[in-house]
Design a protein around this motif. Structure first.
Motif, PDB file in Angstrom:
ATOM      1  N   LEU A   7       0.833  -1.237   0.908  1.00 29.75           N
ATOM      2  CA  LEU A   7      -0.104   0.286   0.026  1.00 29.75           C
ATOM      3  C   LEU A   7       1.133   1.471  -0.180  1.00 29.75           C
ATOM      4  O   LEU A   7       2.155   1.466   0.441  1.00 29.75           O
ATOM      5  N   ALA A   8      -0.050   2.465  -0.420  1.00 29.16           N
ATOM      6  CA  ALA A   8       0.814   3.793  -0.881  1.00 29.16           C
ATOM      7  C   ALA A   8       0.163   4.364  -0.770  1.00 29.16           C
ATOM      8  O   ALA A   8      -1.375   4.153  -0.801  1.00 29.16           O
ATOM      9  N   MET A  17      -6.370   8.677  -1.577  1.00 25.43           N
ATOM     10  CA  MET A  17      -6.841   7.404  -1.353  1.00 25.43           C
ATOM     11  C   MET A  17      -5.150   6.526  -1.333  1.00 25.43           C
ATOM     12  O   MET A  17      -4.638   6.634  -2.116  1.00 25.43           O
ATOM     13  N   PRO A  18      -5.762   5.343  -0.409  1.00 25.95           N
ATOM     14  CA  PRO A  18      -5.042   4.468  -0.905  1.00 25.95           C
ATOM     15  C   PRO A  18      -4.327   3.730  -2.094  1.00 25.95           C
ATOM     16  O   PRO A  18      -5.835   3.390  -3.161  1.00 25.95           O
ATOM     17  N   ILE A  19      -3.408   3.597  -2.363  1.00 29.18           N
ATOM     18  CA  ILE A  19      -2.940   2.528  -4.194  1.00 29.18           C
ATOM     19  C   ILE A  19      -2.032   2.047  -3.693  1.00 29.18           C
ATOM     20  O   ILE A  19      -1.332   2.394  -2.564  1.00 29.18           O
ATOM     21  N   ARG A  20      -2.027   1.163  -4.520  1.00 30.30           N
ATOM     22  CA  ARG A  20      -0.363   0.466  -5.391  1.00 30.30           C
ATOM     23  C   ARG A  20       0.010   0.253  -6.369  1.00 30.30           C
ATOM     24  O   ARG A  20      -1.140   0.257  -6.872  1.00 30.30           O
ATOM     25  N   TRP A  21       1.198   0.664  -6.080  1.00 29.19           N
ATOM     26  CA  TRP A  21       1.668   0.544  -7.374  1.00 29.19           C
ATOM     27  C   TRP A  21       1.947  -0.854  -8.424  1.00 29.19           C
ATOM     28  O   TRP A  21       2.662  -1.570  -7.581  1.00 29.19           O
ATOM     29  N   LYS A  28       6.127   0.272 -17.302  1.00 28.58           N
ATOM     30  CA  LYS A  28       5.957   1.325 -16.532  1.00 28.58           C
ATOM     31  C   LYS A  28       5.082   1.101 -15.633  1.00 28.58           C
ATOM     32  O   LYS A  28       4.245   0.235 -15.241  1.00 28.58           O
ATOM     33  N   MET A  29       5.235   2.303 -14.720  1.00 24.86           N
ATOM     34  CA  MET A  29       4.448   2.298 -13.382  1.00 24.86           C
ATOM     35  C   MET A  29       2.872   2.498 -13.432  1.00 24.86           C
ATOM     36  O   MET A  29       2.627   3.571 -13.869  1.00 24.86           O
ATOM     37  N   LEU A  30       1.684   2.022 -12.706  1.00 21.41           N
ATOM     38  CA  LEU A  30       0.705   1.955 -13.215  1.00 21.41           C
ATOM     39  C   LEU A  30      -0.374   2.009 -11.666  1.00 21.41           C
ATOM     40  O   LEU A  30       0.084   1.174 -10.679  1.00 21.41           O
ATOM     41  N   ALA A  31      -0.215   3.087 -11.223  1.00 25.20           N
ATOM     42  CA  ALA A  31      -1.245   2.735  -9.280  1.00 25.20           C
ATOM     43  C   ALA A  31      -2.433   2.454 -10.287  1.00 25.20           C
ATOM     44  O   ALA A  31      -3.431   2.924 -10.975  1.00 25.20           O
ATOM     45  N   VAL A  32      -3.211   1.536  -9.013  1.00 27.65           N
ATOM     46  CA  VAL A  32      -4.366   0.618  -9.077  1.00 27.65           C
ATOM     47  C   VAL A  32      -4.685   0.685  -7.451  1.00 27.65           C
ATOM     48  O   VAL A  32      -4.275   1.300  -6.075  1.00 27.65           O
ATOM     49  N   ASN A  33      -5.795   1.427  -7.242  1.00 27.40           N
ATOM     50  CA  ASN A  33      -7.684   0.905  -6.493  1.00 27.40           C
ATOM     51  C   ASN A  33      -6.576   0.235  -5.834  1.00 27.40           C
ATOM     52  O   ASN A  33      -5.820  -1.243  -5.638  1.00 27.40           O
ATOM     53  N   ALA A  34      -6.378   0.563  -4.348  1.00 30.17           N
ATOM     54  CA  ALA A  34      -6.308  -0.875  -3.361  1.00 30.17           C
ATOM     55  C   ALA A  34      -6.681  -2.308  -3.318  1.00 30.17           C
ATOM     56  O   ALA A  34      -6.136  -2.813  -2.588  1.00 30.17           O
ATOM     57  N   LEU A  69      -8.625  -8.359 -10.687  1.00 28.37           N
ATOM     58  CA  LEU A  69      -9.044  -7.935 -11.219  1.00 28.37           C
ATOM     59  C   LEU A  69      -9.510  -5.994 -10.206  1.00 28.37           C
ATOM     60  O   LEU A  69      -9.689  -5.916  -9.517  1.00 28.37           O
ATOM     61  N   MET A  70      -7.781  -5.368 -10.814  1.00 28.63           N
ATOM     62  CA  MET A  70      -8.084  -3.931 -10.240  1.00 28.63           C
ATOM     63  C   MET A  70      -8.926  -2.967 -10.887  1.00 28.63           C
ATOM     64  O   MET A  70      -9.269  -2.826 -12.858  1.00 28.63           O
ATOM     65  N   ARG A  71      -9.210  -1.558 -10.310  1.00 34.65           N
ATOM     66  CA  ARG A  71      -9.390  -0.294 -11.730  1.00 34.65           C
ATOM     67  C   ARG A  71      -8.380   0.866 -11.329  1.00 34.65           C
ATOM     68  O   ARG A  71      -7.524   0.805 -10.090  1.00 34.65           O
ATOM     69  N   PRO A  72      -7.981   1.356 -12.547  1.00 38.59           N
ATOM     70  CA  PRO A  72      -6.241   2.094 -12.556  1.00 38.59           C
ATOM     71  C   PRO A  72      -6.551   2.980 -11.413  1.00 38.59           C
ATOM     72  O   PRO A  72      -8.415   3.677 -11.818  1.00 38.59           O
ATOM     73  N   HIS A  73      -6.194   4.063 -10.483  1.00 39.68           N
ATOM     74  CA  HIS A  73      -6.006   5.160 -10.304  1.00 39.68           C
ATOM     75  C   HIS A  73      -6.629   6.033 -10.706  1.00 39.68           C
ATOM     76  O   HIS A  73      -7.964   7.030 -10.254  1.00 39.68           O
ATOM     77  N   THR A  74      -5.979   6.622 -11.947  1.00 30.71           N
ATOM     78  CA  THR A  74      -6.497   7.354 -12.152  1.00 30.71           C
ATOM     79  C   THR A  74      -8.117   8.293 -12.642  1.00 30.71           C
ATOM     80  O   THR A  74      -7.997   8.955 -12.688  1.00 30.71           O
ATOM     81  N   SER A  75      -8.722   6.915 -12.688  1.00 30.73           N
ATOM     82  CA  SER A  75     -10.099   7.355 -13.232  1.00 30.73           C
ATOM     83  C   SER A  75     -10.906   7.476 -11.812  1.00 30.73           C
ATOM     84  O   SER A  75     -12.104   7.214 -12.095  1.00 30.73           O
ATOM     85  N   THR A  76     -10.204   7.162 -10.331  1.00 33.10           N
ATOM     86  CA  THR A  76     -11.189   7.135  -9.560  1.00 33.10           C
ATOM     87  C   THR A  76     -10.354   8.649  -8.419  1.00 33.10           C
ATOM     88  O   THR A  76     -11.025   8.317  -7.371  1.00 33.10           O
ATOM     89  N   CYS A  77      -8.961   8.899  -9.243  1.00 27.40           N
ATOM     90  CA  CYS A  77      -8.930   9.854  -8.064  1.00 27.40           C
ATOM     91  C   CYS A  77      -9.275  11.305  -8.318  1.00 27.40           C
ATOM     92  O   CYS A  77     -10.102  11.658  -8.584  1.00 27.40           O
ATOM     93  N   LEU A  78      -9.983  11.768  -6.751  1.00 28.75           N
ATOM     94  CA  LEU A  78      -9.856  12.961  -5.827  1.00 28.75           C
ATOM     95  C   LEU A  78      -9.614  13.701  -6.563  1.00 28.75           C
ATOM     96  O   LEU A  78     -10.761  15.077  -6.742  1.00 28.75           O
TER      97      LEU A  78
END
Length: 91
Positions: A7-8, A17-21, A28-34, A69-78
């Motif tokens: 977690l990051a 928000m908590p994410i996982r890299w 490439k590095m991609l942040a996904v929701n935790a 199955l995860m959602r990329p964080h860019t789609s939910t970033c506040l």
């Protein structure tokens, strides 16, 4: 499969928000929701070295049993929601 050490926190000011890299197939590095999300489009798994890997789920390459199955964080970033002035994608 996942651990607390994965977690990051999103560093965008106002998000946090908590994410996982993850590392994509192209390196490439991609942040996904935790947490796993049935509405996501990204498969995430841990390789033999303990590195989180990710790829897009397609009809040709569906989700494998060892992947989540995860959602990329860019789609939910506040922060990105505030910047665009929307609460998410149009319905």
């Amino acid at each position: 499969m996942f651990s607390r050490t994965d977690l990051a926190q999103c560093r965008m000011r106002g998000c946090g928000m908590p994410i996982r890299w993850t590392t994509t197939e192209r390196g490439k590095m991609l942040a996904v929701n935790a947490d796993p999300d049935p509405g996501g489009n990204t498969a995430v798994w841990k390789d033999v070295f303990g590195v989180l890997r990710s790829r897009r789920v397609t009809k040709a390459q569906p989700l494998a049993p060892h992947e989540k199955l995860m959602r990329p964080h860019t789609s939910t970033c506040l922060r990105s929601r505030r910047r665009t002035g929307t609460d998410g994608p149009p319905r």
